[in-house]
Design a protein around this motif. Structure first.
Motif, PDB file in Angstrom:
ATOM      1  N   VAL A 198      54.088  52.862  92.911  1.00  0.00           N
ATOM      2  CA  VAL A 198      53.038  53.753  92.821  1.00  0.00           C
ATOM      3  C   VAL A 198      51.852  53.347  92.012  1.00  0.00           C
ATOM      4  N   THR A 199      50.633  53.440  92.245  1.00  0.00           N
ATOM      5  CA  THR A 199      49.586  53.148  91.684  1.00  0.00           C
ATOM      6  C   THR A 199      48.195  54.090  91.923  1.00  0.00           C
ATOM      7  N   HIS A 200      47.300  53.983  91.212  1.00  0.00           N
ATOM      8  CA  HIS A 200      46.074  54.768  91.400  1.00  0.00           C
ATOM      9  C   HIS A 200      45.064  53.704  91.584  1.00  0.00           C
ATOM     10  N   ASP A 201      45.416  52.321  91.407  1.00  0.00           N
ATOM     11  CA  ASP A 201      44.232  51.250  91.550  1.00  0.00           C
ATOM     12  C   ASP A 201      44.362  50.776  92.911  1.00  0.00           C
ATOM     13  N   ASP A 210      52.671  45.844 101.874  1.00  0.00           N
ATOM     14  CA  ASP A 210      52.961  45.541 103.313  1.00  0.00           C
ATOM     15  C   ASP A 210      52.257  46.851 104.071  1.00  0.00           C
ATOM     16  N   ARG A 211      52.446  47.984 103.488  1.00  0.00           N
ATOM     17  CA  ARG A 211      51.802  49.298 103.739  1.00  0.00           C
ATOM     18  C   ARG A 211      51.517  50.208 102.446  1.00  0.00           C
ATOM     19  N   ILE A 212      50.469  50.863 102.933  1.00  0.00           N
ATOM     20  CA  ILE A 212      49.956  51.753 101.768  1.00  0.00           C
ATOM     21  C   ILE A 212      50.004  53.322 102.477  1.00  0.00           C
ATOM     22  N   ALA A 213      50.599  54.198 101.337  1.00  0.00           N
ATOM     23  CA  ALA A 213      50.362  55.747 101.748  1.00  0.00           C
ATOM     24  C   ALA A 213      49.388  56.110 100.663  1.00  0.00           C
ATOM     25  N   VAL A 214      48.115  56.647 101.331  1.00  0.00           N
ATOM     26  CA  VAL A 214      47.224  57.284 100.558  1.00  0.00           C
ATOM     27  C   VAL A 214      47.488  58.713 100.346  1.00  0.00           C
ATOM     28  N   PHE A 215      47.706  59.133  99.053  1.00  0.00           N
ATOM     29  CA  PHE A 215      48.099  60.536  98.969  1.00  0.00           C
ATOM     30  C   PHE A 215      46.997  61.155  98.302  1.00  0.00           C
ATOM     31  N   ASP A 216      46.780  62.269  98.756  1.00  0.00           N
ATOM     32  CA  ASP A 216      45.922  63.378  97.997  1.00  0.00           C
ATOM     33  C   ASP A 216      46.425  64.762  98.387  1.00  0.00           C
ATOM     34  N   ASP A 217      46.253  65.476  97.197  1.00  0.00           N
ATOM     35  CA  ASP A 217      46.535  67.080  97.420  1.00  0.00           C
ATOM     36  C   ASP A 217      47.843  67.065  98.082  1.00  0.00           C
ATOM     37  N   GLY A 218      48.966  66.305  97.628  1.00  0.00           N
ATOM     38  CA  GLY A 218      50.317  66.730  98.003  1.00  0.00           C
ATOM     39  C   GLY A 218      50.635  66.263  99.102  1.00  0.00           C
ATOM     40  N   ARG A 219      49.682  65.659 100.092  1.00  0.00           N
ATOM     41  CA  ARG A 219      50.025  64.993 101.521  1.00  0.00           C
ATOM     42  C   ARG A 219      49.625  63.516 101.610  1.00  0.00           C
ATOM     43  N   ILE A 220      50.445  62.904 102.464  1.00  0.00           N
ATOM     44  CA  ILE A 220      49.894  61.649 102.816  1.00  0.00           C
ATOM     45  C   ILE A 220      48.503  61.728 103.772  1.00  0.00           C
ATOM     46  N   GLN A 221      47.582  61.384 103.331  1.00  0.00           N
ATOM     47  CA  GLN A 221      46.539  61.274 104.256  1.00  0.00           C
ATOM     48  C   GLN A 221      46.327  60.153 105.161  1.00  0.00           C
ATOM     49  N   GLN A 222      46.838  58.996 104.807  1.00  0.00           N
ATOM     50  CA  GLN A 222      47.070  57.989 105.794  1.00  0.00           C
ATOM     51  C   GLN A 222      47.995  56.973 105.259  1.00  0.00           C
ATOM     52  N   ALA A 236      37.837  61.315 106.024  1.00  0.00           N
ATOM     53  CA  ALA A 236      36.785  61.117 104.774  1.00  0.00           C
ATOM     54  C   ALA A 236      37.254  60.883 103.536  1.00  0.00           C
ATOM     55  N   PHE A 237      38.556  61.247 103.073  1.00  0.00           N
ATOM     56  CA  PHE A 237      39.017  61.111 101.590  1.00  0.00           C
ATOM     57  C   PHE A 237      39.501  59.558 101.604  1.00  0.00           C
ATOM     58  N   VAL A 238      40.236  59.211 102.755  1.00  0.00           N
ATOM     59  CA  VAL A 238      40.459  57.901 102.576  1.00  0.00           C
ATOM     60  C   VAL A 238      39.303  56.953 102.578  1.00  0.00           C
ATOM     61  N   ALA A 239      38.258  57.168 103.391  1.00  0.00           N
ATOM     62  CA  ALA A 239      37.260  56.213 103.498  1.00  0.00           C
ATOM     63  C   ALA A 239      36.410  56.223 102.166  1.00  0.00           C
ATOM     64  N   GLN A 240      36.558  57.222 101.581  1.00  0.00           N
ATOM     65  CA  GLN A 240      35.713  57.385 100.233  1.00  0.00           C
ATOM     66  C   GLN A 240      36.673  56.763  98.911  1.00  0.00           C
ATOM     67  N   PHE A 241      38.125  56.954  99.245  1.00  0.00           N
ATOM     68  CA  PHE A 241      38.812  56.497  98.157  1.00  0.00           C
ATOM     69  C   PHE A 241      39.175  54.864  98.122  1.00  0.00           C
ATOM     70  N   ILE A 242      39.191  54.400  99.547  1.00  0.00           N
ATOM     71  CA  ILE A 242      39.428  52.808  99.610  1.00  0.00           C
ATOM     72  C   ILE A 242      38.061  52.136  99.717  1.00  0.00           C
ATOM     73  N   GLY A 243      37.675  51.362  98.695  1.00  0.00           N
ATOM     74  CA  GLY A 243      36.721  50.483  98.731  1.00  0.00           C
ATOM     75  C   GLY A 243      35.354  51.437  98.795  1.00  0.00           C
ATOM     76  N   GLU A 244      34.296  50.722  99.073  1.00  0.00           N
ATOM     77  CA  GLU A 244      33.004  51.227  98.896  1.00  0.00           C
ATOM     78  C   GLU A 244      32.477  51.862 100.272  1.00  0.00           C
ATOM     79  N   ASN A 245      31.815  52.920 100.050  1.00  0.00           N
ATOM     80  CA  ASN A 245      31.891  53.743 101.410  1.00  0.00           C
ATOM     81  C   ASN A 245      30.245  54.280 101.417  1.00  0.00           C
TER      82      ASN A 245
END
Lengths: 365, 426
Positions: A198-201, A210-222, A236-245
């Motif tokens: 578990v990380t926020h980094d 190997d795989r990443i589960a992106v969490f937001d608002d209690g759900r796996i976004q991707q 849009a959440f994943v696009a904004q959260f991972i890397g620059e967008n």
């Protein structure tokens, strides 16, 4: 996407829900399957429910609804100490009144292991993290990085199949964090254990998983491999959260198969890949990575090409970050490679900027 | 540090192998000057307290310890007698010169009104001394030589060689006799020190009882305080605050009010006994004696001293992160093992601090044993108070007090040796 097609996953979250106060769900309908030997990272901002999921898996929290299975067996009613899961905590949680050796011996001792066998295993586990010489020290005598290694060795010494890590590198400085990331990754490869991390980094997640589960608002976004997550964000959440967008809001004007024409607020029409958007007239968020936009010098003819004004230039060595005014926004970021043949631009200059419709993803609003 | 000095770069200011500031002063001297002002201000802030402590604490305690050995009365009042007794063989009643000197001393003392204190002082050593001295002193002015016969006629004590031995022994500026008495010993006829007869021993038994009761109170506060402190440290804030108020409530009520309520509850016709009788658990003839004995003192003092155990425990438990217990459980320890092997060892500083506090306070406790203790629930402080206020034997009270103080210091030293930590509070 949330259900992984695997005949025999090792850890399964099946429609898991969790609430603390009976009014708000911190985990909403979680479905997740983790393969044996996989390194899976739960990534998300604080309050997204990722740590709660880890605590439910470890047994320190109970699921309000749904089932968690390990190796096909439901574990909801198994107490934490019988789950046989190794765990590394953010503050290391090394017992301060015990030496390093005693700390590592603790899980073996409570399992009733004999002294000689215990010592053998303690030595091996410490050797694994290059801490053999510290066996007689107390945790307070070690640095943060050393304590982290010991915590890792303690979580592995009783040879669990599954190891959980709750932001284990959060308290370390940047350089140490990076070298520990590689170390954990190599240990995982070497031992073949299943790791839930578990990380926020996001860098940490991209480096190790190997795989990443992106969490937001209690759900796996991707849930995806690191490269897919960056290259092909699904919302849009994943696009904004991972890397620059670069984010641009607009309305779908026309749909052409896999592509769509999107009209932005200032009236410009952008051609984009239809990823997660409905029919004509619906709101959408366009996502474009800064390195996928480029200056048009005559040769290339991308589907999208607009007039832009250079607002700001920041010299970063390998590339020059430029902030542009384009299509009605003034915080559009583009990376200019620091190459020999690159045009020199200056602030205030008007340039032409373009990108391919393949790289511009139309996501949910 | 030495290494860096020897490898100092050319930029460092060096003189005679020592680091100096830019203007050439040695670094250490410069630091001292810079720190001096700060130190003076800090000292100025604490000096009122320091003064107060010296006046109200250190001086009185020194006074008390001095009083336990100080012995000026006899040497000041009977100087001639003591000089005349130098040649005395120490066996029989002395000869005429001693009585001549004694008569002169007593005549002067009678004039200066110093016979009273002398009589009281000697009465500590032998019980007839008070009568002998006060009665004889009134007649010495009319005596004519030779004096010995007249003295022997004036009081029967003058025919007892013991009184002369006592005068000779105690005719020194310092005395051990208060400590001899405080340890239930006495001077034998040959001048050696022996234990008193079994039935005459008071103080050592009382010391023993005080320590035993304090130990019981310590164990009770520990058993009762640990769970409360644990819940206070781990419950959500609002429940924890409620518990904290309940723990602190005893601090906010007057000791007398509390003790009165204990009397209401615990006496033979009190709430507890009446309830038990009404419930048919005991009959009215066998009402429990819960107060005016050791039980009463222990119940009341456990209640009063509980916060002193709970607060240090709570402050230590508050700092133990919950992740330790979680880590222990994830490593395979069941609830009890995790608690016993991981949690309890980390509360030891709190248990130690609370324990020392409760024990030290309870061995010196006075008011509660005095109010609810009766005869068997009295402690050594009640005896000290008795000698201070009723028998007015301050020397003995001081000796008992000094012994109590020294035993507390020994305890604290032992605690520091064993646990090696400073007392943590709040």
């Amino acid at each position: 996407m949330e259900h992984v097609d695997n005949s025999d996953p090792y850890v399964v979250f099946d429609r898991v829900q969790k609430t603390y106060d009976g009014e708000e769900l911190v985990v909403k309908d979680l479905n997740l399957a983790i393969d044996k030997g996989e390194f899976l990272t739960m990534l998300g901002p604080s309050g997204s429910g990722k740590t709660t999921c880890l605590m439910m898996l470890a047994g320190f929290e109970t699921a309000t609804f749904g089932e968690i299975l390990i190796d096909g067996k439901p574990i909801n009613n198994i107490p934490p100490h019988k789950r046989g899961i190794g765990m590394v905590f953010q503050n290391y949680a090394l017992f301060p009144h015990m030496t390093i050796g005693e700390n590592l011996g603790f899980p073996l001792e409570v399992r009733g292991m004999g002294k000689s066998e215990r010592e053998e295993k303690i030595k091996r586990a410490l050797a694994m993290v290059q801490m053999e010489n510290f066996i007689g020290r107390r945790p307070a005598q070690l640095s943060g990085g050393q304590q982290q290694r010991v915590a890792l060795a303690r979580a592995l010494v009783f040879e669990p199949e599954l190891v959980l890590m709750d932001e284990p590198l959060g308290a370390l400085d940047k350089n140490l964090r990076e070298s520990m990331q590689y170390e954990i990754k190599h240990l995982h490869e070497q031992l073949g254990v299943t790791v839930v991390y578990v990380t926020h980094d996001q860098t940490e997640a991209l480096t190790m998983s190997d795989r990443i589960a992106v969490f937001d608002d209690g759900r796996i976004q991707q849930l995806a491999k690191p490269a897919d997550l960056y290259e092909r964000p699904e919302n849009a959440f994943v696009a904004q959260f991972i890397g620059e967008n670069n984010k641009m809001n607009g309305t779908v004007e026309a749909v052409n198969g896999d592509y769509a024409d999107v009209k932005l607020a200032d009236g410009s029409l952008v051609k984009a890949l239809r990823v997660n958007v409905g029919d004509v007239g619906e709101r959408t968020t366009l996502s474009l990575r800064p390195e996928r936009a480029f200056m048009i010098d005559g040769k290339a003819t991308p589907e999208n090409s607009f007039e832009a004004r250079v607002e700001e230039l920041i010299y970063l060595g390998d590339h020059i970050r430029s902030r542009l005014s384009i299509c009605g926004t003034s915080d559009f970021i583009m990376k200019l490679p620091n190459a020999a043949d690159q045009h020199i631009v200056s602030e205030g200059q008007s340039i032409r900027v373009g990108w391919s419709q393949e790289d511009c993803r139309a996501l949910d609003a | 540090m030495q290494q860096s000095a020897s490898e100092a770069s050319p930029n460092d200011h060096m003189r005679d192998g020592k680091l100096v500031t830019a203007d050439g002063r040695p670094l250490k001297a410069s630091l001292k000057t810079a720190e001096r002002r700060r130190k003076i201000i800090a000292f100025a802030f604490v000096s009122p307290l320091l003064l107060f402590l010296i006046v109200s604490f250190i001086v009185p305690i020194g006074q008390m310890m001095w009083r336990s050995v100080d012995n000026p009365t006899i040497i000041n009042t009977l100087p001639r007698t003591l000089e005349a007794m130098q040649d005395w063989d120490g066996q029989d009643v002395p000869d005429e010169p001693v009585f001549a000197a004694l008569r002169e001393d007593l005549a002067i003392a009678q004039e200066n009104r110093r016979v009273g204190p002398l009589a009281v002082r000697l009465n500590y050593e032998i019980s007839a001394a008070r009568g002998a001295f006060t009665r004889t002193a009134r007649t010495v002015a009319d005596m004519e030589p030779p004096y010995k016969e007249q003295f022997l006629d004036a009081h029967r004590l003058w025919g007892n060689p013991d009184i002369y031995q006592i005068i000779k022994r105690e005719g020194r500026p310092l005395t051990a006799s208060y400590y001899v008495a405080a340890t239930d010993r006495r001077y034998a006829a040959d001048g050696s020190i022996e234990m008193r007869a079994e039935h005459q021993r008071i103080y050592m038994n009382l010391f023993g009882r005080t320590f035993a009761m304090s130990a019981v109170i310590l164990v009770l506060t520990m058993l009762l305080g640990f769970p409360i402190a644990f819940w206070m440290a781990h419950l959500p804030m609002r429940y924890a605050n409620l518990l904290m108020i309940m723990v602190l409530l005893p601090f906010w009520t007057s000791l007398l009010v509390r003790t009165t309520s204990w009397i209401v509850l615990l006496q033979q016709q009190g709430v507890i006994n009446s309830s038990l009788v009404n419930l048919g658990i005991i009959d009215t003839g066998n009402r429990l004696s819960l107060m005016y004995n050791m039980t009463g003192t222990i119940i009341a003092m456990t209640h009063i001293l509980l916060p002193f155990m709970v607060l240090p425990l709570y402050s230590v438990m508050k700092t133990i992160p919950p992740s330790y217990l979680r880590a222990a459980r994830s490593l395979g320890a069941n609830n009890w093992t995790a608690f016993w092997r991981v949690y309890v060892p980390q509360t030891l500083p709190g248990i130690g601090a609370g324990g020392v506090l409760v024990f030290i306070i309870s061995i010196g406790y006075y008011i509660t044993p005095a109010l609810v203790g009766g005869q068997s629930g009295r402690m050594i402080s009640n005896m000290i108070a008795y000698h201070m206020q009723t028998s007015l034997n301050w020397g003995l009270a001081a000796a008992l007090g000094s012994m109590l103080l020294i035993s507390v210091l020994i305890l604290y030293w032992a605690y520091n040796k064993l646990v090696g930590a400073d007392i943590k509070l709040g």
